[in-house]
Design a protein around this motif. Structure first.
Motif, PDB file in Angstrom:
ATOM      1  N   LEU A 353       6.446   0.415   4.408  1.00  0.00           N
ATOM      2  CA  LEU A 353       6.781  -0.225   3.126  1.00  0.00           C
ATOM      3  C   LEU A 353       8.275  -0.098   2.829  1.00  0.00           C
ATOM      4  O   LEU A 353       8.903   0.887   3.223  1.00  0.00           O
ATOM      5  N   SER A 357       9.439   1.527  -2.813  1.00  0.00           N
ATOM      6  CA  SER A 357       8.064   1.142  -3.165  1.00  0.00           C
ATOM      7  C   SER A 357       7.380   2.270  -3.922  1.00  0.00           C
ATOM      8  O   SER A 357       7.647   3.448  -3.693  1.00  0.00           O
ATOM      9  N   THR A 358       6.475   1.877  -4.802  1.00  0.00           N
ATOM     10  CA  THR A 358       5.775   2.857  -5.632  1.00  0.00           C
ATOM     11  C   THR A 358       4.316   2.989  -5.192  1.00  0.00           C
ATOM     12  O   THR A 358       3.836   2.218  -4.352  1.00  0.00           O
ATOM     13  N   ASP A 361       2.695  -0.249  -5.685  1.00  0.00           N
ATOM     14  CA  ASP A 361       3.000  -1.196  -4.598  1.00  0.00           C
ATOM     15  C   ASP A 361       2.097  -0.923  -3.394  1.00  0.00           C
ATOM     16  O   ASP A 361       1.592  -1.840  -2.747  1.00  0.00           O
ATOM     17  N   HIS A 365      -0.527  -3.264  -1.604  1.00  0.00           N
ATOM     18  CA  HIS A 365      -0.374  -3.500  -0.169  1.00  0.00           C
ATOM     19  C   HIS A 365      -1.733  -3.363   0.535  1.00  0.00           C
ATOM     20  O   HIS A 365      -2.061  -4.119   1.439  1.00  0.00           O
ATOM     21  N   GLY A 371      -4.734  -2.712  -6.416  1.00  0.00           N
ATOM     22  CA  GLY A 371      -3.583  -2.802  -7.299  1.00  0.00           C
ATOM     23  C   GLY A 371      -4.021  -3.067  -8.730  1.00  0.00           C
ATOM     24  O   GLY A 371      -3.609  -2.377  -9.664  1.00  0.00           O
TER      25      GLY A 371
END
Ligand SMILES: Nc1nc2c(ncn2[C@@H]2O[C@H](COP(=O)(O)OP(=O)(O)OP(=O)(O)O)[C@@H](O)[C@H]2O)c(=O)[nH]1
Ligand SMILES: [Mg+2]
Length: 403
Positions: A353, A357-358, A361, A365, A371
């Protein structure tokens, strides 16, 4: 993640590609051996987390040897690029089109100094020229695309008060230019807020900066095994201290990977050593692959390269490209109590990633539903709960808890 291999003809792009993917591609010492782009799967190497959990993983993509995890990345090998390519010289624009989707370029430079700028035999070629002309062609390529639409586009953006960076990103979306790239470039250049007033020089600068930002480049100083290889590699480093330059011998890597595949040696890609396999004593019929004297001598030469440069550089180039230049992080989906999936495969996945990115995220993904229904992430090591804004760290192992 798509890594594009670029460079003038005969520098070893296909050799590098073959070494990294073991795909069957043509390699030869004459220019334009490759005409149609080759696509294949290579790998970045990371320390697997299975060791920390005292287990052995079962990757569903890639592989793991001695706790060294090889995570797939897509590679593309294209035709050689010559000066004037952006104006259609050599295989010109068709080849540049192949590169649109790349996230990053590996510029393969031939440091033997025995090829001129068009890939034809010569002596004592100035390798620094190659770096300059290639960057120049790529920048011109972006500039030409920009100029096709610029005048009407810039004015329209001003009149309609569009978000300029968004509009440019949209215009260049086929080249994987993101809005953040444009924003960063605009901030850096600090040009007038009225793009329609930009001068030709400024437009060139803008196109070049956009290219650099959206398609960063790392240099593989290939053929360091040759007579002038070391000298020219050092020259590159001195001349371009701000570039990422990795010494490389694609040819050596290819020989090692093929010998390992034929079970003649033990070699883990990226290692700085290999071991000859012990040949079983007679009586077991035909021995599978015995090394010839010639192969043994070749391996002795490769050993010297490995020792001097701490590896052949091929693995190093891919790792540096993904983790140092693009600054991606590798993340393992893992439950805090159980590392296996429903089929019993341990740590089957590992995802790459982008930087920053968190946890949210990561959830997206994995699956849009994850999400949308995100509650928290759990760190499989510490068992601590993490919120959606948690910034992912390289080699994190996380479980996503959903509603
Ligand atoms: N000594 C040495 N030779 C290499 C190395 N890598 C590639 N070569 C040789 O360089 C020549 C060209 O290799 P290719 O891989 O076909 O080069 P390319 O960049 O794909 O060439 P085009 O497709 O024509 O653009 C071949 O003879 C290779 O064996 C290396 O690391 N060391
Ligand atoms: Mg080729």
């Amino acid at each position: 993640m798509l890594i594009g291999l670029v460079g003038k003809p005969s520098v070893g792009k296909s050799t590098f590609f073959k070494a990294a993917t073991l795909a069957e591609v043509e390699i030869a010492a004459y220019p334009f051996t490759t005409i149609k782009a080759n696509h294949g799967v290579g790998y970045v190497r990371i320390e697997c987390i299975d060791k920390e959990f005292n287990t052995n993983c079962n990757p569903s993509h890639g592989f793991c040897i001695n706790h060294q995890r090889f995570v797939p990345v897509e590679l593309m090998d294209v035709a050689g690029l010559v000066p004037g390519a952006s104006e259609g010289k050599g295989l010109g624009n068709q080849f540049l089109d192949d590169l649109r989707q790349a996230d990053i370029f590996v510029h393969i430079v031939d440091v033997s100094g025995t090829l001129d700028v068009e890939g034809k035999p010569t002596e004592n070629h100035d390798v620094c020229k190659d770096v300059e002309f290639l960057e120049d062609e790529l920048n011109k390529w972006f500039y030409n695309i920009l100029m096709k639409v610029w005048r009407s586009f810039a004015r329209k953006a001003e009149i309609e008060d569009m978000k300029f960076s968004e509009a440019v990103a949209h215009q260049f979306s086929g080249l994987k230019v993101k809005e953040d790239h444009v924003k960063d470039v605009l901030l850096k250049l600090n040009f007038s807020k009225k793009p329609s007033t930009w001068t030709a020089e400024q437009l060139k600068e803008f196109a070049a900066a956009l290219r650099k930002m959206s398609k960063p480049m790392i240099i593989a100083a290939n053929k360091v095994d040759t007579e002038n290889g070391k000298k020219n590699f050092e020259k590159l480093i001195k001349e371009f201290p701000y570039l990422m330059i990795v010494p490389c011998s694609a040819d050596s890597e290819l020989a090692l990977r093929e010998a390992a595949k034929a079970e003649l040696i033990d070699y883990i890609p990226g290692d700085s050593e290999f071991a000859l396999k012990s040949v079983p004593s007679s009586g077991e019929g035909k021995i599978k692959g015995e090394l010839s004297e010639k192969q043994k001598l070749a391996l002795e030469d490769i050993k010297k390269v490995l020792k001097e440069y701490d590896g052949t550089g091929v693995q190093e180039v891919l790792n540096m490209a993904v983790f140092n230049l693009l600054k991606y992080v590798a993340i393992f989906p893992a439950s805090a109590n159980k590392l296996a999936d429903s089929k019993g495969n341990i740590l089957p996945d590992c995802f790459l990633l982008p930087e920053g990115s968190t946890a949210l995220d990561f959830a997206f993904h994995l699956h849009t539903d994850f999400g949308n229904n995100f509650i928290k992430a759990i760190d499989a090591r510490s068992k601590k709960a993490l919120g959606k804004a948690y910034k992912l760290k390289h080699r994190d192992a996380l479980e996503i808890v959903t509603r």
